[in-house]
Design a protein around this motif. Structure first.
Motif, PDB file in Angstrom:
ATOM      1  N   LEU A 109     -74.653 -27.028  13.640  1.00  0.00           N
ATOM      2  CA  LEU A 109     -75.868 -26.464  14.231  1.00  0.00           C
ATOM      3  C   LEU A 109     -75.567 -25.130  14.899  1.00  0.00           C
ATOM      4  O   LEU A 109     -76.389 -24.214  14.866  1.00  0.00           O
ATOM      5  CB  LEU A 109     -76.455 -27.437  15.252  1.00  0.00           C
ATOM      6  N   PHE A 110     -74.372 -25.025  15.492  1.00  0.00           N
ATOM      7  CA  PHE A 110     -73.989 -23.768  16.142  1.00  0.00           C
ATOM      8  C   PHE A 110     -73.936 -22.630  15.123  1.00  0.00           C
ATOM      9  O   PHE A 110     -74.433 -21.529  15.372  1.00  0.00           O
ATOM     10  CB  PHE A 110     -72.629 -23.945  16.829  1.00  0.00           C
ATOM     11  N   LEU A 112     -75.551 -22.469  12.267  1.00  0.00           N
ATOM     12  CA  LEU A 112     -76.928 -22.155  11.864  1.00  0.00           C
ATOM     13  C   LEU A 112     -77.623 -21.319  12.938  1.00  0.00           C
ATOM     14  O   LEU A 112     -78.357 -20.370  12.629  1.00  0.00           O
ATOM     15  CB  LEU A 112     -77.714 -23.446  11.619  1.00  0.00           C
ATOM     16  N   ALA A 113     -77.373 -21.673  14.220  1.00  0.00           N
ATOM     17  CA  ALA A 113     -77.998 -20.933  15.311  1.00  0.00           C
ATOM     18  C   ALA A 113     -77.532 -19.480  15.309  1.00  0.00           C
ATOM     19  O   ALA A 113     -78.339 -18.550  15.412  1.00  0.00           O
ATOM     20  CB  ALA A 113     -77.655 -21.599  16.647  1.00  0.00           C
TER      21      ALA A 113
END
Lengths: 317, 168
Positions: A109-110, A112-113
């Motif tokens: 997720l990091f 993607l962020a």
């Protein structure tokens, strides 16, 4: 688990990625030339290798010009954003067991962020240049990145379901028996396309499209500020290749050779694939790009997620 | 809770400073950038509370999604004319009243101290709370979760109808 040598890992990853990004400029020009049946840079040093050095010296000594009509603060900040966000993503990339800066629990997720932050570089560069072509490039970038980010995240959720974790090290470890490219082939293809769109490389380089928008969002940039966009683009290619390797091709796993060598071999393969894509594919029209994204890729990604979820659920019960 | 106070103050300053600049700056794009900084500060505060999932979602959705759309609209529409118009709505008093009421509520509870607020029990395993969050979201809070998604669906259908009014 964090790395036993954190400072060494940070320095190593920084130096290797930045050197690789510079080396890729040479590699891309040589490979493109090979595939297009011409020579490419071959005069400066052996095989033209010193061409990179010559280009660097030239770009550092160029006049650092800011157009008087530009929004100065934003204009200066924009090129830095892309390099910073991409380098931040490398913090959670597990190169080999123990060689990782921060083994974040939500590593995927990091990444993607951070990749969703990268778009600001292009959009703000386009806006602050106060130039029609640059603005058009910025608007295109905003629309393109927004549409392709949606299924980029969705295409990876199948991998997350199979591995049962957002942690990139755990995802690699879950592939000991079978690389995820086999059960998640559709996810792999979708991520490859989304990744190419995220890096704005040739089939998806509509924000800069030389033949219609001069140079799009970086029309007004010169010197090292332009160089930052260039380095950011190559860093993005390396990052996407690393992610494909980790998520679908078992990361550092492989027989005989040490883990880090396997990782580099796989990453270089995908970098070469991205360059081949640039050599082989034409640029689509913008409306085609958008309708592919929303009408074809997104439903496919959703179907992939639904089927994977159902299969995993049936398997466990 | 072991929070590094230095980081807390930095993120709090980023959040509040960004919010202040959002409503005071003249150029719409500068306001949007200030709002992005403010949202990033909130994301940092989430991270300090070990809410890693919320941190990532805050950045992916608010900064990477919604704010890009904001910028997209700002760049498409010419806002120079709008900037010259009167900046205050006729019903500014309603906004003022709502702000004051919220402020009074916050001050009341802050003055009462920690005893006035019901603290959630600390999870047994502070790191890796993504699974716990999804477990709760899809079991105990399933109905509110689905209702919120229904609300979003209504909003999507509504905006499509508004956009296609002249075509249909």
């Amino acid at each position: 688990m964090t790395s036993p040598y954190p400072i060494l890992s940070i320095l190593g990853i920084l130096i290797v990625t930045l050197t690789l990004a510079a080396g890729l400029i040479w590699l891309e020009r040589r490979l493109l030339a090979l595939w297009q049946d011409r020579y490419g840079p071959n005069r400066v040093g052996p095989f033209g290798l010193l061409q990179v050095l010559a280009d660097m010296i030239k770009i550092f000594f160029k006049e650092d010009w800011i157009p008087p009509f530009a929004d100065k603060a934003v204009f200066v900040a924009a090129p830095a954003i892309i390099v910073v966000t991409v380098l931040m993503s490398f913090a959670v990339v597990p190169v080999a067991p123990g060689i990782i800066v921060s083994d974040l629990d939500v590593g995927l997720l990091f990444v993607l962020a951070m990749s969703s932050l990268g778009v600001y570089s292009v959009v703000l560069a386009g806006w602050s240049s106060d130039n029609k072509y640059a603005l058009l490039g910025g608007v295109r970038a905003a629309a393109q990145m927004l549409s392709y980010e949606v299924f980029m995240g969705l295409s990876l959720m199948g991998v997350v379901l199979l591995a049962g974790s957002f942690n990139l090290t755990a995802i690699v470890e879950a592939q000991r028996n079978l690389w995820f490219v086999a059960p998640q082939f559709l996810g792999f293809v979708l991520f490859l396309i989304a990744g190419a769109a995220e890096t704005r490389r040739l089939p998806f380089d509509l924000p800069e499209a030389e033949s219609e928008l001069i140079a799009g969002f970086h029309s007004e940039y010169s010197g090292m500020k332009f160089g930052m966009f260039f380095v950011g683009e190559y860093l993005g290619v390396i990052l996407i290749s690393c992610l494909i390797t980790i998520l679908f091709f078992g990361g550092w796993l492989g027989p005989v050779l040490p883990p880090i060598v396997w990782f580099l071999i796989k990453v270089m393969f995908f970098i070469a694939f991205f360059i081949l894509m640039r050599a082989a594919l034409p640029r689509p029209r913008f409306d085609q790009l958008m309708s592919w994204g929303w009408k074809l890729m997104l439903p496919l990604a959703l179907a992939n997620l639904l089927i994977t979820g159902a299969v995993v659920l049936a398997w466990r019960s | 809770m072991p929070i590094d106070p230095l980081f807390f103050w930095a993120f709090a300053a980023l959040t509040l400073g960004g919010a202040l600049l959002t409503i005071t700056l003249r150029s719409a794009v500068h306001c949007a950038i200030a709002l992005i900084a403010s949202l990033a500060g909130v994301a940092g505060l989430y991270l300090l509370q070990k809410a890693e999932f919320l941190f990532a979602v805050q950045i992916v959705l608010y900064i990477g999604g919604i704010m890009v759309l904001f910028l997209f609209v700002i760049m498409l529409v010419n806002l120079d004319a709008a900037a010259r118009e009167r900046q205050f709505h006729k019903r500014w008093w309603a906004g003022l009243a709502a702000t004051l009421a919220t402020g009074a509520l916050l001050i009341y509870y802050l003055a009462k101290g920690a005893s006035g607020l019901r603290a959630a029990p600390m999870p047994a395993q502070p790191a890796g709370n993504t699974e716990q969050l999804s477990d709760l979201l899809f079991s105990e809070y399933l109905l509110p979760f689905e209702l919120v998604s229904l609300l979003l669906l209504v909003a999507i259908v509504g905006s499509v109808i508004m956009a296609k009014k002249r075509i249909v």
